[in-house]
Write an enzyme that holds these catalytic residues in place. Sequence first.
Site, PDB file in Angstrom:
ATOM      1  CB  SER A  17      89.505  93.870  49.812  1.00 42.48           C
ATOM      2  OG  SER A  17      90.187  92.900  51.083  1.00 42.48           O
ATOM      3  CB  CYS A  79      86.562  89.526  53.180  1.00 41.32           C
ATOM      4  SG  CYS A  79      86.826  91.181  53.456  1.00 41.32           S
ATOM      5  CG  ASN A  80      86.854  88.323  59.341  1.00 42.73           C
ATOM      6  OD1 ASN A  80      86.293  87.393  60.120  1.00 42.73           O
ATOM      7  ND2 ASN A  80      87.732  87.910  58.509  1.00 42.73           N
ATOM      8  CB  THR A  81      86.149  93.911  55.719  1.00 37.96           C
ATOM      9  OG1 THR A  81      86.714  94.067  56.970  1.00 37.96           O
ATOM     10  CG2 THR A  81      85.124  95.367  55.960  1.00 37.96           C
ATOM     11  CB  CYS A 180      91.210  90.818  59.267  1.00 34.17           C
ATOM     12  SG  CYS A 180      91.848  91.816  57.410  1.00 34.17           S
ATOM     13  CG  HIS A 182      94.868  91.386  54.355  1.00 36.21           C
ATOM     14  ND1 HIS A 182      93.306  90.704  54.026  1.00 36.21           N
ATOM     15  CD2 HIS A 182      94.718  91.574  53.481  1.00 36.21           C
ATOM     16  CE1 HIS A 182      93.442  91.695  52.161  1.00 36.21           C
ATOM     17  NE2 HIS A 182      94.329  91.768  51.962  1.00 36.21           N
TER      18      HIS A 182
HETATM   19  N1  DGL Z   1      90.645  90.491  54.571  1.00 29.32           N
HETATM   20  C1  DGL Z   1      89.402  91.106  55.080  1.00 29.32           C
HETATM   21  C2  DGL Z   1      88.675  90.646  56.181  1.00 29.32           C
HETATM   22  O1  DGL Z   1      88.854  89.753  56.606  1.00 29.32           O
HETATM   23  C3  DGL Z   1      89.580  93.012  55.114  1.00 29.32           C
HETATM   24  C4  DGL Z   1      91.098  93.479  54.620  1.00 29.32           C
HETATM   25  C5  DGL Z   1      90.529  94.996  54.135  1.00 29.32           C
HETATM   26  O2  DGL Z   1      90.449  95.585  54.701  1.00 29.32           O
HETATM   27  O3  DGL Z   1      90.333  95.198  53.067  1.00 29.32           O
HETATM   28  O4  DGL Z   1      88.194  91.659  56.471  1.00 29.32           O
END
Ligand code: DGL
Length: 245
Positions: A17, A79-81, A180, A182
């Site tokens: 993201s 990205c985990n999400t 996450c 980030h």
């Molecule tokens: N970097 C993303 C993750 O690993 C998520 C950040 C977001 O909420 O966009 O989940």
Amino acid sequence: MDMQFNGAKPLIALFDSGIGGLNLLKVCVKKIPQADFCYVADNFNVPYGNLPAGEIKRLAFAAFDKIAKLNPAAAAVACNTVTAECIKDLRARYSFPIAGVQPAVKQAADLGGRFLVLTTVATAHSPSFKSLLYRYGKNAVVKECPSLAAGIEKNIFDLQNFFPAEAFVKGEFSSVVLGCTHYIFVADKIKNYYGVPVFDGMVGTADHLGEISGIFDHQTNSHPNVSFISGDFDKNRTIFENIYQ
Ligand code: DGL
């Protein structure tokens, strides 16, 4: 390092993201010199973690439609999400292999003791994360962080003054899982606060990506080229140049 993509080697695309996936890119560039890399981000829609599943899937498909045009040897959802919400749909829709990132719950469980898992809201409520917890999370304490990823994305050029309060959950933990990508930018603050190992799963994901791209056996002496497309690519490039040593 030359940061321009010139198409000389098989291409691996990474998607997040926003800036979180740069942490995976950094590991991949070191571990998979046989590839060139392209980083695709959607910084203007961060955070995905507070969006409904259908919207996350729509945004991920839009990004992967761009990636598909590049004809990559493989791609990673950094990205985990997005992994939690729609990796199966992405794999069903595109013909190239796709790696995902999942919170390193198993690594923390293997270490033993009660451990903290920090995730976005969407990840915490996803069936795939619940299934991961069912298997390895008997001793996990899950903390949803609705504003942490957005806070990091916004303050990335001034992180020394950024206080990741949401990550500082009261309790005794034997390790912390960063669910996450980030959050990896504040891994040192979290590690200093708890004084325990912090897991982010990046090395395992990079190894897996190298395997599925089918190019680990290629020989090369040259550095990967890295290109940045989509989202705030100047910001992503600048941060990558700062974290890559
Ligand atoms: N970097 C993303 C993750 O690993 C998520 C950040 C977001 O909420 O966009 O989940």
